[in-house]
Design a protein around this motif. Sequence first.
Motif, PDB file in Angstrom:
ATOM      1  N   LEU A   1      -6.740   4.576  -5.078  1.00 16.69           N
ATOM      2  CA  LEU A   1      -8.107   5.116  -5.208  1.00 16.69           C
ATOM      3  C   LEU A   1      -8.337   6.367  -4.348  1.00 16.69           C
ATOM      4  CD1 LEU A   1     -10.873   4.845  -6.457  1.00 16.69           C
ATOM      5  CD2 LEU A   1     -11.571   3.421  -4.544  1.00 16.69           C
TER       6      LEU A   1
ATOM      7  N   ALA B   1      -4.404  -4.365  -6.883  1.00 14.39           N
ATOM      8  CA  ALA B   1      -3.855  -3.842  -5.634  1.00 14.39           C
ATOM      9  C   ALA B   1      -3.398  -2.396  -5.829  1.00 14.39           C
ATOM     10  CB  ALA B   1      -2.689  -4.709  -5.159  1.00 14.39           C
TER      11      ALA B   1
ATOM     12  N   TRP C   1      -4.513  -0.319  -8.125  1.00 14.31           N
ATOM     13  CA  TRP C   1      -5.706   0.499  -8.332  1.00 14.31           C
ATOM     14  C   TRP C   1      -6.349   0.856  -6.994  1.00 14.31           C
ATOM     15  CZ3 TRP C   1     -10.837  -0.251  -7.096  1.00 14.31           C
ATOM     16  CH2 TRP C   1     -11.739   0.628  -7.684  1.00 14.31           C
ATOM     17  N   ALA C   2      -6.488  -0.154  -6.141  1.00 10.97           N
ATOM     18  CA  ALA C   2      -7.136   0.079  -4.849  1.00 10.97           C
ATOM     19  C   ALA C   2      -6.302   1.009  -3.975  1.00 10.97           C
ATOM     20  CB  ALA C   2      -7.354  -1.254  -4.132  1.00 10.97           C
ATOM     21  N   SER C   3      -4.997   0.817  -3.998  1.00 11.97           N
ATOM     22  CA  SER C   3      -4.125   1.639  -3.157  1.00 11.97           C
ATOM     23  C   SER C   3      -4.184   3.105  -3.573  1.00 11.97           C
ATOM     24  CB  SER C   3      -2.681   1.140  -3.250  1.00 11.97           C
ATOM     25  OG  SER C   3      -2.578  -0.172  -2.740  1.00 11.97           O
TER      26      SER C   3
ATOM     27  N   GLY D   1       0.818  -1.202   0.000  1.00 12.78           N
ATOM     28  CA  GLY D   1       0.000   0.000   0.000  1.00 12.78           C
ATOM     29  C   GLY D   1       0.853   1.253   0.000  1.00 12.78           C
ATOM     30  N   VAL D   2       0.221   2.393  -0.244  1.00 13.98           N
ATOM     31  CA  VAL D   2       0.953   3.651  -0.286  1.00 13.98           C
ATOM     32  C   VAL D   2       1.696   3.868   1.030  1.00 13.98           C
ATOM     33  CG1 VAL D   2       0.783   6.118  -0.647  1.00 13.98           C
ATOM     34  CG2 VAL D   2      -0.739   4.609  -1.873  1.00 13.98           C
TER      35      VAL D   2
END
Lengths: 215, 215
Positions: free
Chosen positions: B118, B112, B114-116, B32-33
């Motif tokens: 968003l 993953a 894309w979700a991170s 994740g970021v």
Amino acid sequence: MNDERRKFKRESAEQRKDALIVATLSLVAEMGVRGATVRAIAERADVTQGLIRHYFSSKEDLIIAAYEHHMTTMTDQTFALAAAVDSSARDRLAALVNASLRPPVAAPRSVALWASFLNRVQQDAQMKATHERTYAYFRDQLQDLIGAALEEAGQVTSPTRLRHLATACNGVIDGLWMEGGALPDAFAPDELPGIGVESVGAIIGLDLEQKAEQP
Amino acid sequence: MNDERRKFKRESAEQRKDALIVATLSLVAEMGVRGATVRAIAERADVTQGLIRHYFSSKEDLIIAAYEHHMTTMTDQTFALAAAVDSSARDRLAALVNASLRPPVAAPRSVALWASFLNRVQQDAQMKATHERTYAYFRDQLQDLIGAALEEAGQVTSPTRLRHLATACNGVIDGLWMEGGALPDAFAPDELPGIGVESVGAIIGLDLEQKAEQP
DNA sequence: GTAGTAATTATACACTTGCATAATTACGAA
DNA sequence: TTCGTAATTATGCAAGTGTATAATTACTAC
């Protein structure tokens, strides 16, 4: 007397935990897990940060509880509406698709939460378990409904094909759910549930949109 | 001589920026970021953290560049395969759906990322612009292909209906894409593209799976 | 070769983070 | 009423964060 002087109010453990979870979810939805710092959560819940550690053994623990809360709430909201339909299985299936693709289930907030948690879900065993349990529950309900609707229409379906149909419909529903939440402006009101019902109907070979026959 | 003594090697600006972006993306996909700290990025790119600031005015700047890189790569990968098909529009449409729902486009890593991103996409104007541009491009291509395929089959379609069909298909494809990346184990190999082609075909009323007629 | 310069490292700083620990405070029981 | 105890606050700390600035180092033009 003179309650104004009180520096704080005691709440039941249940209420406080819930308030902290609600505050956490609102922050995660807005700014991602990164924005949900203990200080920010405490401020939003109108307590001081030390209290978080009194109710949750760690911040990770709170995040896990918040995720559990979110998933449970979404599941409940989805099935509450669908269960109310007591006519045909076909109508119940249509209602389930509808509920899944309409606020509050399909909404930017829900999808933002889902996306924010995704990383952690993949890493944390407990969150992964919660995710899989929720997912399996929805899929099973969907498969049962599809089977019942097809049977209702006089169609025989092999278990293998039924499983395939459920997988396909589940994918389409989940996908549209995410799409609607990620791009709320891309769809007109009612367009998303319409696409969902249309697609699910097309996949299983039943017209879910036609009104029930009036006797 | 004795290059072993060199403490570092000079690279072109393009190579270094790219290396930093690649390192950033791999870290974001994994953790994740939040896990993509300047120090972690620098370590993975085999440089010291100060260098990041030499190529990017801020960490936010690097994140934005990484997102741009990811979206561009995905778009290219999607259309590279579809464009190679030079038979009918129907086959090109099927190929596009296939490419969208198959690795490397549809993969845990892509979703993953894309979700991170968003959350940031929703907040940062530049990232939002990138997102909308990419999305619009895909949608337009899809709409054109659907229109061509229907025309090919001798069907007349109003612009309004064509738009609706494109929206529906786009939603299904994007949705299945996310679903496949989020739950890679829920689908057998080739199952996801199969569901996608089947669903898109069902929505627009064409059998995309049937082989082209042999003369 | 050698000097200049941009790439790269080295170091430091202010700030935020999660967490621990001690000091208060509100409420219930006696 | 008062006393005990658990809920809540207050304070502090060590580690990690992004960023700024100065010190090196590798390459290039002359």
